[in-house]
Scaffold this active site. Structure first.
Site, mmCIF file in Angstrom:
data_model
loop_
_atom_site.group_PDB
_atom_site.id
_atom_site.type_symbol
_atom_site.label_atom_id
_atom_site.label_comp_id
_atom_site.label_asym_id
_atom_site.label_seq_id
_atom_site.Cartn_x
_atom_site.Cartn_y
_atom_site.Cartn_z
ATOM 1 N N GLU A 69 0.751 -1.208 0.036
ATOM 2 C CA GLU A 69 0.139 -0.088 -0.109
ATOM 3 C C GLU A 69 0.762 1.244 -0.065
ATOM 4 O O GLU A 69 1.787 1.389 0.715
ATOM 5 C CB GLU A 69 -1.105 -0.057 1.245
ATOM 6 C CG GLU A 69 -2.126 -1.030 1.290
ATOM 7 C CD GLU A 69 -2.873 -0.717 2.464
ATOM 8 O OE1 GLU A 69 -3.840 0.344 2.439
ATOM 9 O OE2 GLU A 69 -2.835 -1.422 3.560
ATOM 10 N N LYS A 83 4.022 0.540 11.157
ATOM 11 C CA LYS A 83 4.087 1.813 10.513
ATOM 12 C C LYS A 83 3.558 3.136 11.461
ATOM 13 O O LYS A 83 4.000 4.006 11.270
ATOM 14 C CB LYS A 83 3.384 1.907 9.377
ATOM 15 C CG LYS A 83 3.827 1.246 8.072
ATOM 16 C CD LYS A 83 2.753 1.230 6.684
ATOM 17 C CE LYS A 83 3.320 0.377 5.711
ATOM 18 N NZ LYS A 83 2.297 0.329 4.451
ATOM 19 N N ARG A 93 6.554 -13.430 8.882
ATOM 20 C CA ARG A 93 7.105 -12.117 8.689
ATOM 21 C C ARG A 93 8.547 -11.875 9.363
ATOM 22 O O ARG A 93 8.672 -12.856 10.234
ATOM 23 C CB ARG A 93 6.392 -11.037 9.087
ATOM 24 C CG ARG A 93 6.201 -11.197 10.665
ATOM 25 C CD ARG A 93 4.967 -10.126 11.051
ATOM 26 N NE ARG A 93 4.950 -8.581 10.587
ATOM 27 C CZ ARG A 93 4.235 -7.918 10.081
ATOM 28 N NH1 ARG A 93 2.806 -8.341 10.110
ATOM 29 N NH2 ARG A 93 4.356 -6.812 9.485
#
Length: 610
Positions: free
Chosen positions: A67, A316, A306
């Site tokens: 994104e 983020k 991850r």
């Protein structure tokens, strides 16, 4: 150390490109021809578009789909290396796709930074099959028309309905892990009613939040993600690509599988948090293939763990908090785990690729020690970072008999040292030119290289001791001068004639140690930023901890150093090994601005945190 915490020693010996479950899946698919009959229409498209195309020249298609709502971090770097690397290794292509279906968060600044990061890491989204070059840079928002068409198909086929419950009622009626959901009172509407209502949503006749389109699956499913998930919402917001053309937007879980299918992705690789979404991913693509909108076989999603890296946070929101509260200087602060931060710190694309390969791909969460990344950097730079001498905590060394030996206090001599050790030069490779620097009466040495009263085993300068100035002469220490507070202001020594490195008499006097130095005659003042880890806790935000409590107060120290002229002539982003100190880089933003010499410490010559 827990069994899920991999120490560097356990990783160092792994061969490059070792097999993993993803490689095994791909190799099996290639061997059985799972996707061998695919057509490629030359770009993203529906079933009819690809059916009219040619046999797909790419053996596999993967994608990197961020994104554009923030700067990429080291976890994304692993995904970039994985997706682009697998496509490279198996004769495929990796698509660069911006998942820009959320109208409120995307910014062009982030789009540009992401493209730059991928290219800096050594990858691109071009393919060249049979002499035909294609770019595979895509934007999910360009698929909005198809997504809307897919939604209308699901409605007419009885697989979706418009729900006008309040958000709170929807949440309550969804149930939980111990209680099945309750059907919405709007679930039994006819397809005709739902289609009319959905078009009213599209035409802006309903307020934001007044209704959502939901997939009609199973409100009693043990997987809560299959309890009629929302697939479209009303949101009046200007989109960076489509402007105000839409006031309804697809949900990520609906958009993502469609994006993969339109692009003919074969292996959709996601992190483990999407594992519970896979049944909906499969359900949606099966329905759209049944309706003839998409080409079979559909993509398959595979999940991997991850990256959990010690002394790092990758949220983020939390990284933005560090920037907004000015705990760091910006997204490219060299202490940040962002790719722009790693780049400015001095990490190389080769080191990050090696790191991604070395830590491997698994389906179980584990913690990787940060020293593994530093080890990969040292491995990359050892044979290519030019050497140089820098004095980070300088004190003046005066060679008191210089004029007596050489006839003048102002006399200087050139000294030379190799830019790279001879052992790092490959056979047949031309070594770089030697470094040249001057020695004179006054030189700069590290303050820690002199002790008036030496501790046991100390071999550097103290009264009566003999050491070599590396690349220069052997000297004998005679004492020092101090200020009123007793701080050493000068170290005094005598030069021993005929002992210069590289001359026949160099070995005539045995020195117990060699120390680094920089001549006062041509040394250059430099700002050196001694960066360290941003956090003192290896897992700064685990278990609900406040990560701000773990900020390292010593993560940055700025010193005024003296460096030899070869270092002062560095280009921005050029890496060096400062002898004895570690690896440093000329800051890519500030070095050279207004004549300033600015270096960042990347890492030491060995790990100091274990």
């Amino acid at each position: 150390m827990s069994r899920h915490h991999q120490a560097p020693a356990e990783i160092e010996g792994q061969a490059l490109r070792t097999s993993n479950f993803l490689r095994q899946v791909i190799e099996k698919d290639l061997a059985t021809g799972t996707y061998a009959q695919r057509q490629w229409g030359g770009g993203p498209g529906d079933a009819a578009f690809h059916a009219a195309g040619q046999p797909d020249p790419a053996k596999i298609r993967t994608r990197f789909p961020p994104e554009p709502n923030g700067y990429l971090h080291v976890g994304h770097a692993k995904s970039i290396c994985l997706n682009f690397g697998l496509a490279r290794d198996y004769g495929g292509v990796c698509h660069m796709r911006f998942d820009d279906t959320n109208p409120e968060k995307e910014e062009k600044e982030y789009v540009d930074s992401i493209l730059d990061a991928v290219q800096w890491l050594g990858f691109n989204w071009e393919s060249n099959f049979n002499g035909k070059q294609e770019s595979h840079l895509y934007y999910a928002s360009n698929y909005f028309d198809f997504m809307y068409r897919a939604a209308e198909y699901l409605i007419t086929a009885g697989h979706a309905y418009v729900d006008e419950q309040t958000a709170e009622d929807m949440r309550i009626n969804r149930g939980d892990f111990g209680k099945p959901g309750v059907d919405s009172p709007f679930r039994s509407r006819s397809p005709e009613e739902n289609l009319a209502r959905f078009r009213e949503m599209r035409d802006g006749k309903l307020a934001d939040g007044a209704a959502v389109l939901r997939a009609k699956i199973d409100m009693a499913s043990p997987n809560i993600n299959l309890r009629d998930p929302a697939i479209y919402r009303i949101r009046r917001a200007t989109h960076h690509n489509t402007g105000d053309a839409w006031c309804i937007y697809p949900m990520y879980t609906f958009a993502h599988p469609i994006e993969d299918a339109l692009e003919q992705i074969t292996h959709s690789i996601a992190t483990l948090e999407f594992e519970d979404q896979r049944p909906f991913y499969d359900w949606l693509l099966e329905r759209l293939c049944e309706g003839g909108l998409l080409k079979a076989p559909p993509p398959r999603q595979y999940e991997f763990a991850r990256l959990n890296l010690t002394y790092v946070i990758t949220s983020k929101r939390k990284l933005a908090q560090l920037v907004n509260e000015k705990k760091v200087s910006g997204w490219d602060d060299p202490r940040m785990p962002t790719i722009v931060g790693l780049r400015r710190r001095g990490y190389t694309p080769e080191a990050i690729q090696l790191f991604a390969e070395r830590i491997g791909v698994t389906k179980s969460d584990s913690w990787i020690d940060y020293s593994t990344l530093d080890g990969c950097l040292r491995e990359d730079l050892e044979n290519k970072a030019h050497r140089g001498m820098a004095v980070l905590d300088p004190v003046k060394l005066v060679l008191t008999n210089w004029a007596e030996v050489f006839g003048s206090d102002g006399y200087t001599e050139d000294c030379t040292q190799p830019a790279l050790p001879h052992s790092t030069i490959a056979e047949g490779q031309t070594p770089p030119p030697d470094r040249v620097f001057k020695i004179g009466k006054d030189v700069w040495i590290e303050r820690e290289d002199f002790e008036e009263v030496p501790p046991k085993g100390y071999k550097r300068l103290f009264p009566g001791n003999v050491v070599r100035l590396k690349g220069g002469y052997v000297i004998e220490c005679t004492g020092c001068a101090k200020d009123a507070e007793g701080k050493v202001t000068e170290v005094h020594a005598k030069v021993i004639p005929g002992t210069k490195s590289g001359t026949p008499g160099a070995d005539s006097v045995k020195a117990k140690a060699a120390i680094t130095w920089v001549g006062n005659a041509d040394g250059v003042s430099a700002e050196v930023r001694l960066y360290d880890r941003l956090f003192t806790d290896p897992q700064p935000d685990a278990g609900g901890k406040n990560f701000l409590d773990a900020l390292n107060p010593d993560s940055l120290k700025v010193v005024t150093a003296v460096v030899e002229p070869s270092l002062a002539a560095a280009k921005p982003d050029q890496k060096f090994q400062f002898e004895r100190h570690g690896y440093f880089v000329a800051d890519r933003a500030d070095h050279g601005v207004g004549g300033k010499v600015v270096f960042n410490r990347v890492t030491g010559l060995k790990d100091r945190w274990n």
